[in-house]
Scaffold this active site. Structure first.
Site, PDB file in Angstrom:
ATOM      1  N   SER A   1     -16.781  20.412  -1.391  1.00  0.00           N
ATOM      2  CA  SER A   1     -17.016  20.912   0.174  1.00  0.00           C
ATOM      3  C   SER A   1     -17.966  19.875   0.900  1.00  0.00           C
ATOM      4  O   SER A   1     -19.008  19.538   0.292  1.00  0.00           O
ATOM      5  CB  SER A   1     -17.254  22.069   0.331  1.00  0.00           C
ATOM      6  OG  SER A   1     -17.483  22.678   1.253  1.00  0.00           O
TER       7      SER A   1
ATOM      8  N   ASP B   1      -9.341  33.987 -15.655  1.00  0.00           N
ATOM      9  CA  ASP B   1     -10.462  34.255 -14.937  1.00  0.00           C
ATOM     10  C   ASP B   1     -11.443  33.242 -15.168  1.00  0.00           C
ATOM     11  O   ASP B   1     -12.114  33.293 -16.336  1.00  0.00           O
ATOM     12  CB  ASP B   1     -11.046  35.564 -15.033  1.00  0.00           C
ATOM     13  CG  ASP B   1     -12.134  35.994 -14.202  1.00  0.00           C
ATOM     14  OD1 ASP B   1     -12.732  34.846 -13.320  1.00  0.00           O
ATOM     15  OD2 ASP B   1     -12.768  36.948 -14.206  1.00  0.00           O
ATOM     16  N   LEU B   2     -11.693  32.063 -14.517  1.00  0.00           N
ATOM     17  CA  LEU B   2     -12.446  30.974 -14.654  1.00  0.00           C
ATOM     18  C   LEU B   2     -13.897  31.353 -14.443  1.00  0.00           C
ATOM     19  O   LEU B   2     -14.833  30.504 -14.481  1.00  0.00           O
ATOM     20  CB  LEU B   2     -12.154  29.784 -13.683  1.00  0.00           C
ATOM     21  CG  LEU B   2     -10.688  29.327 -14.115  1.00  0.00           C
ATOM     22  CD1 LEU B   2     -10.389  28.220 -13.007  1.00  0.00           C
ATOM     23  CD2 LEU B   2     -10.757  28.646 -15.631  1.00  0.00           C
TER      24      LEU B   2
ATOM     25  N   GLY C   1      -6.513  27.256  -9.238  1.00  0.00           N
ATOM     26  CA  GLY C   1      -6.240  27.634  -7.992  1.00  0.00           C
ATOM     27  C   GLY C   1      -5.035  27.254  -7.440  1.00  0.00           C
ATOM     28  O   GLY C   1      -4.934  27.237  -6.219  1.00  0.00           O
TER      29      GLY C   1
ATOM     30  N   LYS D   1     -21.686  23.490  -4.645  1.00  0.00           N
ATOM     31  CA  LYS D   1     -20.576  22.285  -4.319  1.00  0.00           C
ATOM     32  C   LYS D   1     -21.716  20.889  -4.348  1.00  0.00           C
ATOM     33  O   LYS D   1     -20.946  19.945  -4.735  1.00  0.00           O
ATOM     34  CB  LYS D   1     -20.071  22.499  -2.793  1.00  0.00           C
ATOM     35  CG  LYS D   1     -19.104  23.632  -2.762  1.00  0.00           C
ATOM     36  CD  LYS D   1     -18.056  23.681  -3.786  1.00  0.00           C
ATOM     37  CE  LYS D   1     -16.825  24.489  -3.183  1.00  0.00           C
ATOM     38  NZ  LYS D   1     -15.692  24.549  -4.202  1.00  0.00           N
TER      39      LYS D   1
ATOM     40  N   TYR E   1     -23.001  28.940  -2.011  1.00  0.00           N
ATOM     41  CA  TYR E   1     -22.053  28.152  -1.834  1.00  0.00           C
ATOM     42  C   TYR E   1     -22.389  26.703  -1.767  1.00  0.00           C
ATOM     43  O   TYR E   1     -21.667  25.883  -2.565  1.00  0.00           O
ATOM     44  CB  TYR E   1     -20.907  28.679  -0.676  1.00  0.00           C
ATOM     45  CG  TYR E   1     -19.570  27.900  -0.406  1.00  0.00           C
ATOM     46  CD1 TYR E   1     -18.747  28.259  -1.164  1.00  0.00           C
ATOM     47  CD2 TYR E   1     -19.564  26.794   0.424  1.00  0.00           C
ATOM     48  CE1 TYR E   1     -17.338  27.684  -1.278  1.00  0.00           C
ATOM     49  CE2 TYR E   1     -18.262  26.343   0.672  1.00  0.00           C
ATOM     50  CZ  TYR E   1     -17.361  26.519  -0.422  1.00  0.00           C
ATOM     51  OH  TYR E   1     -16.015  26.017  -0.002  1.00  0.00           O
TER      52      TYR E   1
ATOM     53  N   GLY F   1     -11.777  28.470  -6.422  1.00  0.00           N
ATOM     54  CA  GLY F   1     -12.980  28.676  -5.870  1.00  0.00           C
ATOM     55  C   GLY F   1     -13.236  29.779  -5.069  1.00  0.00           C
ATOM     56  O   GLY F   1     -12.065  30.433  -4.784  1.00  0.00           O
TER      57      GLY F   1
ATOM     58  N   GLY G   1      -3.654  28.337  -0.781  1.00  0.00           N
ATOM     59  CA  GLY G   1      -4.524  27.261  -0.084  1.00  0.00           C
ATOM     60  C   GLY G   1      -4.106  25.697  -0.622  1.00  0.00           C
ATOM     61  O   GLY G   1      -3.146  25.307  -0.798  1.00  0.00           O
TER      62      GLY G   1
ATOM     63  N   ASP H   1      -4.477  30.052 -12.418  1.00  0.00           N
ATOM     64  CA  ASP H   1      -4.988  30.950 -11.340  1.00  0.00           C
ATOM     65  C   ASP H   1      -5.223  32.435 -12.117  1.00  0.00           C
ATOM     66  O   ASP H   1      -4.979  32.831 -13.161  1.00  0.00           O
ATOM     67  CB  ASP H   1      -4.270  31.143 -10.019  1.00  0.00           C
ATOM     68  CG  ASP H   1      -4.730  31.306  -9.238  1.00  0.00           C
ATOM     69  OD1 ASP H   1      -5.825  32.328  -8.990  1.00  0.00           O
ATOM     70  OD2 ASP H   1      -4.562  30.437  -8.071  1.00  0.00           O
TER      71      ASP H   1
END
Ligand code: NAI
Length: 258
Positions: free
Chosen positions: A112, A42-43, A9, A156, A152, A72, A13, A33
């Site tokens: 998160s 592409d993960l 990523g 996490k 989500y 993420g 961000g 990424d």
């Protein structure tokens, strides 16, 4: 000595802020990424993770000093599970031998504060059983039932538990590899930008996630914590979920939870 640090990523961000901080101190970053990194991959798929890990290992010359996973998605849907959970755990597992080959290897996963919120227990259990097909079946059920957003926190929460379990599993602590999670509160990045466009949504979010210390995070604030946990200086911290959240976790769970 410059270190080889793999950052997923890396293009946006928190991952982009961390990449800049690592490069500023002389480390070599192998960014992974969807596009624009040293490794484009592409993960969300097992094939994508395997290809990405092999390419990152090759870029690093076989020895990876640290991996920080920032890739993420918060778009409600099954990718919350395939990217946030399996895209992290599968990628890290594939790179374990290259980490074990380093003198002072480190692993940091970005989780998160959402991992403390209500989850789909079936999705979490399937993730922790490393059963991606079953996790996807339950994730699709959540989408059908209009609970896609719950994927989500589920991804996490599972990630935090995976990290705690893995930290002391054979081949990690015993190979000198600390494994930790940085769990941010609300961070001002492209991921959260849409939430701020809607004043009603912002109100709901502020009520759900109170951050009394210094308000919203900048990506650099999260990167600073990851930078320490991924550094040589972190000799003994492992299996920890470090909340970088302006006090949200302690406000929500209270001082008795630690
Ligand atoms: P971002 O959207 O700015 O960056 C995410 C990066 O992940 C992007 O570069 C994107 O291309 C990459 N990515 C997404 N899907 C991918 C895939 N299938 N394969 C490879 N790369 C992929 O988001 P941000 O905010 O920097 O998020 C970083 C991490 O922090 C995520 O794991 C997120 O869940 C977590 N986080 C973010 C918070 C926030 O408020 N922004 C709060 C708490 C956690």
């Amino acid at each position: 000595m410059p270190r080889n640090v793999v950052v997923t990523g890396s293009g946006s961000g928190i991952g982009a802020a961390l990449t800049a901080a690592l490069r500023a101190r002389g480390d070599r970053v192998i960014g992974v990424d969807l596009r624009g990194g040293e490794v484009d991959a592409d993960l969300s798929t097992p094939e994508g993770r395997a290809t990405a890990a092999a390419a990152a290992q090759e870029e690093a010359g076989g020895v990876v000093d640290a991996v920080v996973t920032c890739a993420g998605t918060s778009v409600p849907g099954t990718a919350m599970v395939t990217v946030n959970y399996f895209g992290t755990t599968g990628f890290l597992t594939a790179l374990r031998p290259a980490l074990a080959a380093a003198d002072r290897p480190r692993v940091v996963a970005v989780g998160s504060i959402s991992g403390t919120q209500p989850v789909d227990a079936d999705v979490v259990a399937a993730c922790l059983a490393d059963d991606e097909a079953t996790a996807l079946t339950y994730a699709e059920r959540a989408v059908t039932e209009g609970r896609a957003r719950q994927l989500y926190p589920s991804s996490k929460a599972a990630l935090a538990q995976w990290a705690r379990r893995t930290a002391v599993a054979e081949g990690w602590a015993s190979a000198g590899i600390p494994v930790n999670v940085v769990a941010p509160g609300i961070v001002l990045t492209p991921m959260s930008a849409a939430l701020f466009d809607d004043p009603e949504m912002k109100k709901v979010m502020d009520a759900a996630l109170p951050m009394p210390l210094n308000g919203y995070l900048r990506p650099e604030d999260v990167a600073a914590a990851a930078l320490f946990l991924a550094s040589d200086e972190n000799s003994h911290i492992t299996g920890q979920v470090v909340y970088v959240d302006g006090g949200a976790e302690v406000t929500l769970r209270g001082p008795g939870h630690f």
